[in-house]
Enzyme design. Structure first.
Site, short mmCIF file in Angstrom:
data_model
loop_
_atom_site.label_atom_id
_atom_site.label_comp_id
_atom_site.label_asym_id
_atom_site.label_seq_id
_atom_site.Cartn_x
_atom_site.Cartn_y
_atom_site.Cartn_z
N TYR A 33 0.69 -1.18 0.17
CA TYR A 33 0.13 0.18 0.04
C TYR A 33 1.03 1.41 -0.02
O TYR A 33 2.05 0.97 0.02
CB TYR A 33 -1.18 0.03 1.34
CG TYR A 33 -0.24 0.17 2.47
CD1 TYR A 33 0.31 -0.58 3.08
CD2 TYR A 33 -0.16 1.51 3.08
CE1 TYR A 33 1.04 -0.39 4.48
CE2 TYR A 33 0.25 1.90 4.42
CZ TYR A 33 0.93 0.96 4.92
OH TYR A 33 1.51 1.17 6.16
N LYS A 147 6.46 -1.85 1.76
CA LYS A 147 5.49 -1.25 2.66
C LYS A 147 4.21 -2.35 2.22
O LYS A 147 3.32 -2.09 1.57
CB LYS A 147 5.08 -0.03 1.91
CG LYS A 147 4.18 0.76 2.91
CD LYS A 147 4.28 2.32 2.55
CE LYS A 147 3.11 3.37 2.94
NZ LYS A 147 3.06 3.01 4.54
N GLU A 180 12.18 2.53 14.29
CA GLU A 180 11.19 3.64 13.84
C GLU A 180 9.99 3.50 14.55
O GLU A 180 9.72 2.63 15.44
CB GLU A 180 11.01 3.28 12.34
CG GLU A 180 10.42 1.99 12.00
CD GLU A 180 10.19 1.64 10.54
OE1 GLU A 180 9.86 2.71 9.85
OE2 GLU A 180 10.07 0.63 10.07
N LEU A 205 11.27 1.28 7.14
CA LEU A 205 10.46 1.85 5.84
C LEU A 205 11.15 3.10 5.58
O LEU A 205 11.53 3.97 6.36
CB LEU A 205 9.12 2.15 6.07
CG LEU A 205 8.32 2.65 4.91
CD1 LEU A 205 8.27 1.41 3.90
CD2 LEU A 205 7.20 2.97 4.86
N1 PMP Z 1 7.56 3.71 8.86
C1 PMP Z 1 6.23 2.95 8.92
C2 PMP Z 1 6.52 1.68 9.52
C3 PMP Z 1 5.23 3.54 8.43
O1 PMP Z 1 4.20 3.09 8.14
C4 PMP Z 1 5.33 4.88 7.80
C5 PMP Z 1 4.06 5.48 7.21
N2 PMP Z 1 4.12 4.99 5.94
C6 PMP Z 1 6.52 5.58 7.91
C7 PMP Z 1 7.73 5.00 8.60
C8 PMP Z 1 6.57 6.92 7.37
O2 PMP Z 1 6.39 7.07 5.82
P1 PMP Z 1 6.14 8.23 4.90
O3 PMP Z 1 7.00 9.46 5.41
O4 PMP Z 1 6.43 7.60 3.71
O5 PMP Z 1 4.54 8.24 5.33
#
Ligand code: PMP
Length: 287
Positions: A33, A147, A180, A205
């Site tokens: 996603y 993701k 994270e 991620l």
């Molecule tokens: N880490 C994880 C596990 C996430 O689910 C997200 C949100 N998608 C992020 C980091 C932040 O990513 P982004 O800045 O692309 O939203």
């Protein structure tokens, strides 16, 4: 509630939007996603999000359900139908519908594509009072760079945080380092003034907000270091904050109940949020 959802080629009433019970996303979490933030009717970093979607699909050997330009069109059409000004676009691709078997279907199946939108509050430059985070053991798999919709450890970590009055969970690996957040990337500012976030590898991620903020921080001539930091280091830091497409830059003022720095929103996080909101409002692209 948004009026429309997009499901496999059709814009349908959101309340009536359905996928098949044999969808491999539903049965096996066999899908990926993306979440793209929207501010003032403008998509934030669309190209980078679609690049990451392509990468996630490639890692799982799922083909694009529609061409990338077509997906761009569908996103805009759904935003138009739902009159989306501020909030997010959610898109999900699964391997498709097939009789249940862990292995990939032997006959070719069409990947399933679903899009929804969510209205949100217009993100302001002012960060508000900041949020609390709670540490949780990182019990996820070893490909957190993909993701995928398989989010159970993230769900449990976030729930544990919420039950403890915290907004986000910070996941901690077996070395004591913060990987994270459950749905955000984690950052600290050390007492020496260094901006620290973990380097991207398979343990986290590669956040798009993280990527853009790195460029903005460099423009501000902040000293940025990509390295692991421990929970202990974070608790002793001057500032901490989280980033994501929906939270932008949100200061963290408490970790496990202890104030970070003086317990107030720090100047670096405040400045970076201002810059990010400016960037989002301009709708420009940093690649
Ligand atoms: N880490 C994880 C596990 C996430 O689910 C997200 C949100 N998608 C992020 C980091 C932040 O990513 P982004 O800045 O692309 O939203």
């Amino acid at each position: 509630m948004a009026r429309y959802a997009y499901v496999n080629g059709r814009y349908v009433d959101h309340r009536e939007a359905r996928v098949h019970v044999e969808d491999r996303g539903y049965q096996l979490s066999d899908g990926v996603y993306e979440v793209v933030g929207v501010r003032d009717g403008k998509l934030i970093d669309e190209a980078l999000h679609l690049d990451r979607l392509g990468r996630s699909l490639g890692e799982l050997r799922i083909t694009w359900p529609v061409s990338r330009p077509t997906l761009g069109f569908i996103i805009r059409e759904l935003m138009r139908r739902n009159r989306l000004r501020d909030g997010l676009v959610y898109m999900q691709v699964t391997r498709g519908v097939a009789r249940r078997d862990h292995a990939f279907p032997t006959r070719p199946v069409k990947p399933a594509l679903v899009l929804t939108t969510k209205n949100g509050k217009r993100a302001e430059a002012d960060p508000g009072p900041g949020v609390a985070v709670k540490s949780q053991p990182d019990i996820r798999w070893q490909r957190c760079d993909i993701k995928t919709v398989a989010l159970l450890p993230n769900v449990l970590a976030k729930q544990a945080a919420r039950e403890n009055g915290a907004f986000e969970a910070w996941m901690v690996d077996k070395h004591g380092n913060v990987t994270e957040g459950a749905s955000t990337n984690a950052w600290i500012v050390t007492k020496a003034g260094e901006l620290v976030t973990r380097a991207t590898d398979q343990a986290i991620l590669a956040g798009i907000t993280r990527h853009t903020l790195k460029a903005l921080a460099t423009d501000l001539q902040l000293k940025l270091v990509e390295r692991p930091f421990s929970l202990t280091e974070a608790k002793a830091a001057k500032e901490a904050f989280i980033t994501s497409a929906t939270s932008f830059v949100t200061p963290v003022t408490k970790i496990d109940g202890q104030p970070v720095g003086d317990g107030k929103v720090g100047s670096t996080a405040r400045r970076l949020r201002e810059e990010y909101v400016r960037f989002a409002a301009a709708g420009e692209a940093i690649t």
